[in-house]
Write an enzyme that holds these catalytic residues in place. Structure first.
Site, PDB file in Angstrom:
ATOM      1  N   SER A   1      -4.119 -35.475 -25.004  1.00  0.00           N
ATOM      2  CA  SER A   1      -3.385 -36.129 -23.920  1.00  0.00           C
ATOM      3  C   SER A   1      -4.182 -37.299 -23.343  1.00  0.00           C
ATOM      4  O   SER A   1      -4.647 -38.151 -24.088  1.00  0.00           O
ATOM      5  CB  SER A   1      -3.026 -35.078 -22.870  1.00  0.00           C
ATOM      6  OG  SER A   1      -2.093 -35.567 -21.954  1.00  0.00           O
TER       7      SER A   1
ATOM      8  N   HIS B   1       3.860 -30.362 -26.231  1.00  0.00           N
ATOM      9  CA  HIS B   1       2.701 -31.166 -25.851  1.00  0.00           C
ATOM     10  C   HIS B   1       1.378 -30.467 -26.156  1.00  0.00           C
ATOM     11  O   HIS B   1       0.303 -31.058 -25.998  1.00  0.00           O
ATOM     12  CB  HIS B   1       2.783 -31.485 -24.347  1.00  0.00           C
ATOM     13  CG  HIS B   1       1.821 -32.531 -23.902  1.00  0.00           C
ATOM     14  ND1 HIS B   1       1.722 -33.774 -24.505  1.00  0.00           N
ATOM     15  CD2 HIS B   1       0.899 -32.532 -22.903  1.00  0.00           C
ATOM     16  CE1 HIS B   1       0.773 -34.480 -23.901  1.00  0.00           C
ATOM     17  NE2 HIS B   1       0.261 -33.758 -22.928  1.00  0.00           N
TER      18      HIS B   1
ATOM     19  N   ASP C   1       7.681 -33.883 -27.879  1.00  0.00           N
ATOM     20  CA  ASP C   1       6.640 -33.819 -26.851  1.00  0.00           C
ATOM     21  C   ASP C   1       7.190 -34.538 -25.624  1.00  0.00           C
ATOM     22  O   ASP C   1       7.442 -35.751 -25.672  1.00  0.00           O
ATOM     23  CB  ASP C   1       5.369 -34.508 -27.381  1.00  0.00           C
ATOM     24  CG  ASP C   1       4.227 -34.481 -26.374  1.00  0.00           C
ATOM     25  OD1 ASP C   1       4.471 -34.305 -25.159  1.00  0.00           O
ATOM     26  OD2 ASP C   1       3.068 -34.666 -26.796  1.00  0.00           O
TER      27      ASP C   1
END
Lengths: 352, 260, 127
Positions: B88, B237, B209
């Site tokens: 991320s 995710h 995602d």
């Protein structure tokens, strides 16, 4: 209906209830879910739960709930917003628990929760502001204290300076008396000036003690008298002994100057008149009991008063003695007893 | 405070978690990583339980501050030719760090994006209003976020002696810092930094995602000179949680390709 | 080479300086000069080479008794008797740092001064 009839509970529950698979695709929903989302059950089944959320809540869901649901399969009280079909988002609290591959979820309507949280946030802001204000006020206060302390220190400095100058000026007065006396031959005049010099010295000594005192106001009269008597001893013949026994007592200038002059007066008097043979002893005693009066005794073992009645001869010195005693609100008497013993009593000074 | 369990084998793998989680997110992946590797787990300033006194809002207003911290840690650990596995937002932090230090040998990004806000033709996935709402909701529910960011102790994996732990974190009770990190993350735009990246990069992306549209993942891989995009057969995710085998295998292949 | 019978008096207060003169002359010593400032004091000390200097702390001008005494110490070597009205620790520390031969506190009596001068003369018979 039996107590275990959960189905009707679910139908009438005031909270949203749902069942989903492990990917959080909805399978079963209760009527409250329809009210919260604006979607009929047939429109809800088969959807991903996250599709019911506003975009920002989807982000929250991704950041807060998704990994927990993938892992343990449960989340507790996540605050999210449902994207109701009427366009007005509904704040809800989501709780999900796992039951094998099944996910069971609850949605609580949370408008009060939001209001409460808003209040909490506002209260916290207020508190932070108050704290800042307090800090600021505190700083101001500390500055004030610092300024006051500095001012006091300044005042003390000036006071010390004043005492210093007074001492200096008294030294000048003493110098003038000395220079004058060098121009005189008459023994009586010389003696008179000597007497004056001793008195001036006593006053100067008070200022000397004041300069050394912590509060610039009071000092121990015992120490003062010891210094004074030592000085008087230097001016006296070696054959005459001066003894001092003084109790400790805190006094200020108003008490010390008259007392110092008294001691000077009575001691030099004894030195002048008590010992025609040139030898003897003078005792100076200061008593200062915790309660009660201060007592000053000055006694010699000399020849006593010249007057047959046993009273002292009137003189400048005696006038001064009586005047000073009165100034100190005390009383004094002389007793003839193997010499002369003066006893003066005063109320204790208020010196703190 | 660093807690070291002695590892073997360089070059090391440094695992960097994303916003809203901590190093325990790697729990499913680490047992599947190559055993001869030294693995370093890292909590950003903003997670866990660190020293509030070290937080300087100016330093952490953008991701640059976090990148500086990472470079410092690599220096302190004296890592060379290290592999960053970054999830991320850490993807960008690792990339920025690679511009500052030569201790990074290669980058592996999972679910990363160079910009989250839509911008003309660029699909970041979010409008500015969405992110503002996120920040508002965070303000309302900061206790909830704080709990999320509380540190958890990592279970020791089946292969002992593999894990180096770094706990580098700050007070969980300060919503300002949390929001600061969120703002720095989701309002950032690092598209212009991509071209400067000199190290081989693997952009791993799952489908569906919610945080990263595929277009953004493509843009990311295209922008980095020596990068390739790999779309994984999993969704969400957190592929390292939902499909750790797939992620581990992709990592192993990339390490072999880049002679790590 | 110092003159044992010479005393330099340094005080910016005329009357006090005169008083000290009287005491010194009573002892049979000579007052070789009186100075009111540090510069004057140093000049007179260099010129007259007195054995003893009576030094008041406060003088006219920027420099005080300690300053004058330091210079006299370097250039002449006279014994300096400090006279001060102050009990301030800072002042006393300054004086102590300048190897005083003696320190007298005002108000000074003739007896105190005589005792100090006699002691200095006895301690150092061949100056």
């Amino acid at each position: 209906m039996s107590p275990g009839d959960g189905e009707s509970l679910a139908l009438t529950a005031p909270v949203g209830l749902f069942e989903a698979d492990r990917d959080m695709i909805l399978r079963l929903v209760n009527p409250a879910m329809t009210a919260m989302t604006g979607r009929a059950p047939s429109d809800l089944a088969g959807r991903f739960f996250r599709d019911l959320l506003t975009r920002s809540s989807q982000l929250i869901y991704a950041l807060k709930a998704e990994h927990a649901l993938v892992g343990a399969g449960s989340v507790q009280e996540i605050l999210l917003e449902l994207a109701h079909t009427d366009g007005r988002p509904r704040p809800v609290l989501l709780t999900v628990s796992a039951d094998g591959d099944t996910r069971r979820g609850v949605l609580f309507a949370a408008p009060e929760r939001r209001a409460y949280e808003l209040e909490l946030v506002a209260a916290r802001q207020t508190m932070l502001q108050s704290l800042k204000a307090l800090e600021s006020a505190n700083e101001k206060l500390e500055q004030l204290v610092a300024d006051r302390t500095a001012a006091l220190a300044q005042r003390d400095l000036l006071l010390r300076e004043v005492y210093h100058r007074v001492k200096n000026n008294l030294q000048v007065v003493d110098g003038l008396l000395l220079l004058q006396s060098r121009k005189l031959a008459d023994p009586a005049a010389l003696a008179a000036i000597e007497g004056l010099r001793k008195r001036v010295y006593a006053i100067g000594l008070v200022h000397h003690q004041l300069m050394g005192s912590a509060n610039l106001k009071t000092f121990d009269v015992g120490a003062f008298l010891r210094d004074l008597v030592a000085h008087l001893q230097k001016g006296a013949p070696e054959s005459i002994a001066l003894r001092i026994d003084a109790a400790p007592l805190n006094v200020d200038l108003d008490f010390a100057v008259p007392l110092g002059l008294l001691v000077t007066e009575l001691t030099t008097n004894a030195l002048k008149h008590a010992f025609p043979s040139g030898a003897g002893e003078v005792r100076v005693v200061l008593e200062a009991p915790a309660e009660g009066e201060v007592v000053l005794r000055i006694a010699d073992n000399g020849v006593g008063f010249s007057d047959a009645t046993g009273t002292p001869t009137p003189s400048l010195g005696l006038t001064i003695v009586n005047g000073l005693v009165r100034q100190l609100h005390g009383r004094i008497r002389a007793v003839q007893d193997n010499g002369v013993a003066w006893e003066a009593r005063f109320p204790a000074p208020d010196a703190a | 405070m660093p807690r070291f369990v002695n590892g073997a084998g360089d070059p090391a793998l440094v695992l960097l978690h994303g916003f809203g989680t901590d190093q325990t997110i790697w729990g499913a992946l680490t047992p599947r990583l190559p055993p001869a590797r030294r693995v370093v787990l890292y909590d950003h300033m903003g997670s866990g339980a660190s020293n509030l006194a070290h937080y300087d809002p100016a330093r952490y207003a953008t991701l640059e501050g976090y990148a500086d911290d990472l470079a410092d840690i690599l220096e302190a650990l004296d890592l060379r030719n290290a592999t960053m596995v970054a999830h991320s937002v850490s993807g960008m932090i690792a990339l920025l760090a690679s511009l500052r230090t030569d201790r990074i040998g290669r980058l592996i990004m999972i679910g990363a994006s160079s910009r989250y806000l839509n911008d003309g033709d660029y699909e970041g996935g979010f409008e500015r209003g969405d992110v503002e709402q996120l920040l508002d909701l965070m303000a309302l529910d900061f206790q909830g976020w704080a709990r999320t960011l509380a540190p958890q102790v990592m279970d020791q994996p089946e292969q002992p002696g593999l894990i180096q732990e770094l706990v580098y974190s700050f007070s969980r009770s300060n919503p300002e810092i949390t929001r600061g990190f969120a703002r720095a993350t989701f309002m950032s735009d690092h598209r212009s930094a991509l071209g400067a990246c000199r190290v081989p990069t693997l952009v791993l992306q799952a489908s569906a995602d919610m945080v990263v549209p595929l277009a953004a993942a493509r843009f990311l891989a295209d922008g980095i000179p020596n990068a390739r995009l790999e779309i994984m057969a999993t969704r969400g995710h957190y592929p390292h949680l939902s499909a750790p085998d797939i992620v581990a295998e992709a990592i192993a292949r990339f390490l072999a390709e880049t002679q790590a | 080479m110092l003159h044992r019978d010479r005393v330099l008096i340094v005080d910016d207060e005329f009357i006090i300086a005169q008083t000290l003169c009287v005491y010194v002359e009573d002892l049979g010593l000579t007052v070789c000069g009186t100075a009111a400032s540090a510069d004057e004091a140093v000049a007179l000390a260099v010129d007259q080479r007195p054995f003893i200097v009576l030094m008041d702390m406060r003088l006219q001008g920027d420099r005080d008794g300690v300053d004058a005494s330091q210079e006299i110490h370097e250039r002449v070597g006279s014994k300096v008797v400090f006279i001060t009205g102050s009990r301030e620790p800072a002042t006393l520390a300054r004086i102590e740092g300048d190897h005083p031969s003696a320190v007298l506190f005002k108000p000074i009596s003739e007896g105190q001064l005589v005792a100090v001068i006699r002691r200095l003369l006895e301690e150092d018979p061949g100056a």
